[in-house]
Design an enzyme around this catalytic site. Structure first.
Site, short mmCIF file in Angstrom:
data_model
loop_
_atom_site.label_atom_id
_atom_site.label_comp_id
_atom_site.label_asym_id
_atom_site.label_seq_id
_atom_site.Cartn_x
_atom_site.Cartn_y
_atom_site.Cartn_z
N LYS A 124 0.85 -1.19 0.00
CA LYS A 124 0.00 0.00 0.00
C LYS A 124 0.88 1.23 0.00
CE LYS A 124 -2.53 1.27 3.76
NZ LYS A 124 -1.93 2.56 4.10
N GLU A 193 -9.41 7.50 3.92
CA GLU A 193 -9.30 7.80 5.36
C GLU A 193 -9.80 9.21 5.66
OE1 GLU A 193 -5.53 6.78 7.11
OE2 GLU A 193 -6.05 7.69 9.03
#
Ligand code: KIV
Length: 275
Positions: A124, A193
């Site tokens: 990631k 997020e």
């Protein structure tokens, strides 16, 4: 995907990228948790968690730093190895640490390869269109990539702290555009997020690949939490966190009881002693 019914497909023995894609297509949310060590990873595997993220949050949840920017590539290799040696079923994704991919595709590839050698099944990285070339290079080399948009912890200083991102229309549209750029570069999923729920829904709708939310509302294809927040160990009570246990309280009680028995001389007893 984690709760097979008699009518549903059998639970896969090993979670692969295609299972996450199928989950999105079928509208079945899936779960991701951070994991950094053997026992927590095994517990989460036993619980059926589909994806384990060896997050660079290890810096602030295990190593005592205040931000993830302190986490090094060597830290990521160490904790990736611990998790991947301990579980079989979940897909294990590892973070490319701050400073290991921003400079260009060669750096990204070198560090991505090392994470895969340590056992990671995917990596990631944070950012949008500006890291598309790195994503393309990793994917071309056979390394699956998960994107990360919205509040990106490695940019905590540039973003002036932990703040919800994409609140106005311009910023929301940039999030959609960045998510499309990351998807077009080959990412198989995107973490969102600290994003308003409606904006996360818009990104999720725009993307072919799954979104995974943390502080991004209920409309993402999957959800992720830092495990120590999820289990009530960290004591972090951000609005988006639900503590599903009181591990801090339980551990405190156990440690205090242990101490009391040691001090009182009641532990160890004969049953804990060798003849
Ligand atoms: O490192 C991490 O824990 C993460 C999650 C917050 C998604 O990136």
């Amino acid at each position: 995907m984690s709760t097979p019914s008699p009518a549903g497909p059998p639970a896969p023995a090993k979670i692969r990228l295609r299972h996450l894609q199928e989950a999105k297509t079928r509208g079945r949310p899936f779960s991701m948790l951070t994991a950094y060590d053997q026992f927590s990873a095994q517990v989460f595997e036993e619980a059926g968690i589909e994806v384990l993220l060896v997050g660079d949050s290890v810096g602030s949840t295990v190593l005592g730093h205040t931000t993830t920017t302190a986490t090094t590539h060597q830290d990521m290799l160490t904790f990736t190895g611990a998790v991947t040696r301990s579980v079989h079923r979940p897909l294990v994704v590892s973070d490319l640490a701050f400073g290991t991919y921003e400079a260009g595709t060669a750096e990204a590839l070198r560090h991505g390869v090392e994470l895969v050698r340590a056992g990671a099944e995917a990596v990631k990285l944070e950012g949008g269109a500006e890291v598309a070339a790195q994503i393309r290079t990793l994917v071309t080399a056979g390394i699956p990539v998960m994107g990360h948009l919205g509040f990106t912890p490695q940019s905590v200083n540039a973003l002036s702290g932990h703040r919800v991102q994409g609140r106005d229309e311009e910023a929301a549209q940039k999030l959609v555009d960045d998510a499309l750029a990351v998807q077009d570069a080959g990412a198989f999923a995107v973490v969102l997020e600290l994003v308003p729920a409606a904006v996360a829904a818009r990104v999720t709708e725009a993307l072919r690949v799954p979104t995974i939310g943390i502080g991004a509302g209920p409309h993402c294809d999957g959800q992720v939490l830092v495990w120590q927040d999820m289990a009530g160990l960290s004591g972090f009570h951000g609005k988006f966190v639900k503590a599903f246990a009181d591990l801090r309280g339980d551990l405190q009680r156990a440690a205090a009881e242990y101490r009391e028995e040691v001090v009182a001389g009641t532990y160890p007893g004969p049953e804990h002693s060798f003849d």
